[in-house]
Design an enzyme around this catalytic site. Sequence first.
Site, PDB file in Angstrom:
ATOM      1  CB  SER A 162      74.561  -3.989  29.215  1.00  0.00           C
ATOM      2  OG  SER A 162      74.640  -3.957  27.740  1.00  0.00           O
TER       3      SER A 162
ATOM      4  NE  ARG B  59      74.764 -15.750  24.974  1.00  0.00           N
ATOM      5  CZ  ARG B  59      74.234 -14.810  25.750  1.00  0.00           C
ATOM      6  NH1 ARG B  59      73.788 -13.602  25.394  1.00  0.00           N
ATOM      7  NH2 ARG B  59      74.464 -15.138  27.201  1.00  0.00           N
TER       8      ARG B  59
ATOM      9  CG  ASP C 202      82.301  -2.757  28.292  1.00  0.00           C
ATOM     10  OD1 ASP C 202      82.279  -3.056  27.120  1.00  0.00           O
ATOM     11  OD2 ASP C 202      81.446  -2.435  28.963  1.00  0.00           O
TER      12      ASP C 202
ATOM     13  CG  HIS D  50      79.398  -5.442  27.856  1.00  0.00           C
ATOM     14  ND1 HIS D  50      79.212  -4.111  28.133  1.00  0.00           N
ATOM     15  CD2 HIS D  50      78.384  -6.068  27.827  1.00  0.00           C
ATOM     16  CE1 HIS D  50      77.843  -3.899  28.347  1.00  0.00           C
ATOM     17  NE2 HIS D  50      77.278  -5.008  28.000  1.00  0.00           N
ATOM     18  CG  ASP D  51      80.057 -10.957  30.084  1.00  0.00           C
ATOM     19  OD1 ASP D  51      79.049 -10.611  30.039  1.00  0.00           O
ATOM     20  OD2 ASP D  51      80.202 -12.359  29.840  1.00  0.00           O
TER      21      ASP D  51
END
Lengths: 198, 380
Positions: free
Chosen positions: B156, B226, B322, B355-356
């Site tokens: 990232s 967040r 992602d 994405h994680d």
Amino acid sequence: MSLRADLEIIQQWIKPASRVLDLGCGDGELLHYLNQHKQVQGYGLEIDPDKIAHCVRQGVSVIEQNMDKSLDNFADNSFDSVVMTQALQAVHYPDRVLEDMLRIGREAILTFPNFAHWRCRLYLGLKGRMPVSEFMPYTWYNTPNIHFCTFKDFEDLCRQRSIKVLDRLVVDQTHQSRWFSGLWPNLLGEVAIYRVTR
Amino acid sequence: MSRFPADSVGLVTPQRQAFTEPLPLACGKALAQYELVYETYGSLNRAADNAVLICHALSGHHHAAGYHSIEERKPGWWDACIGPGKAIDTNRFFVVSLNNLGGCHGSTGPSSIDPATGKAYGASFPVMTVEDWVNSQARLADVLGIGQWAAVVGGSLGGMQALQWAISYPERLRHCVAIATAPKLSAQNIAFNEVARQAIITDPDFHNGDYAAFGVIPKRGLMLARMVGHITYLSDDSMGEKFGRELRNDQLNYDFNSVEFQVESYLRYQGQEFSGRFDANTYLLMTKALDYFDPAAAHAGNLAKTFEQLQAQCLIMSFTTDWRFSPARSREIVDALLAARKPVSYLEIEAAQGHDAFLLPIPRYIDAFSSYMNRIEVSP
């Protein structure tokens, strides 16, 4: 290290320190050999995760990309040779891939099985069924090979598109060249290795 | 004897390095003096050619692997990939992981004391760029006696730093591993960041960034930021699988006050937990660094030209679900590297986690990552 027989023939056509793109590079055997012995800058395209992993383990530059979708990300004349072994019959648009190979590279090297080999003819002629052999073990409905052609067909395509055949080597399944396959290649040759250019 | 898993780097102690030579920044200002907090795993060999730099992402920090204490329940944020026998094998490599400038985990940042005023920097802390970070990391490398990294690695925003290293200091790294990243943010990426920033800035407790002077923190804003961010880290599939439309109490309440769906509860928990441990000014700064990252801008948008001086070999990896930095964004990097005639390998890993995924032990990913790292030559 001994190279697969068809790759041994192909590597002789690759100039040292040249740039090579291998479409459907498999486990990267050819590129690894060319890196080691000919200081070639090579890239392989592959979609099979296990084969890609093998390439990474060998230190071969491999790009996960489906050549059947597009090769537009490769610039014109950016490679000396573009290689594709045993994959022409498995792509959706063989003519487009061939055109792309000659757009990207100065020359293209291809191998593919000959559907007009006498054994195929005999199988189809006598049994009336799509040939299934040790070499082509798939059933018609479940095969990666969707565009079989013969040597004559391929050379016709080359003529239509003004593609010059520089070399043609006709071999059997084990990639040995036999004297008789030179006589009636389209009947007796099982696999052809072509080097073509514009 | 040890309570830690055999493939863990075990107990680690963060270290601190002070720098007194001013660091010029992209914004035109300079940091007169600053400190970087970092951890190392493994040992530097005599040739000093086995060092690997880990660059962290938006909410990351120096604690990438191992444990700070026996009581610590969770190891560092990239423990899945760093340790003895892991992808970044600490038996072979000397791994350096730092907290970036502007961070809130020990390196000089908005909550540090500005020596010029004797008060916390707060809003006056300069906006940092990826380039600034890489320059500060190069100074840390100097101090540690690392002339050339065996590899610079990151996912990232960390991947962006790895790429920037290869561009800014071509002779100082042999390999660049950039995972789940992009050559620049899209309008959509920036838009999400802007929502996050607005959530923070419009929180009444933000006080233009000087909330520390008022003894408060913009907790609500940070929580919202967040929550929005977290949605972009997961995939539709993984959220669906994890929560679906599951209810907490098996009934609808027909009101706006109760937490009804499990996904709401999860997001609130994530937001709340984060707002208690992360600094709002740092969050703003990190999102700006992301927005500003665009190394090709210096070459009229030509990324291939930007890569012209590259000497590092590159490994680029992306994950199918992602959508924050989709595989297409990684392919932009790959295509530019191909056009620049640089050695590159690219893998598009099938993964449901969005994405994680880059933080998770996905077998194909870990296997390829390990294979690549194991091939990097280092002196005995």
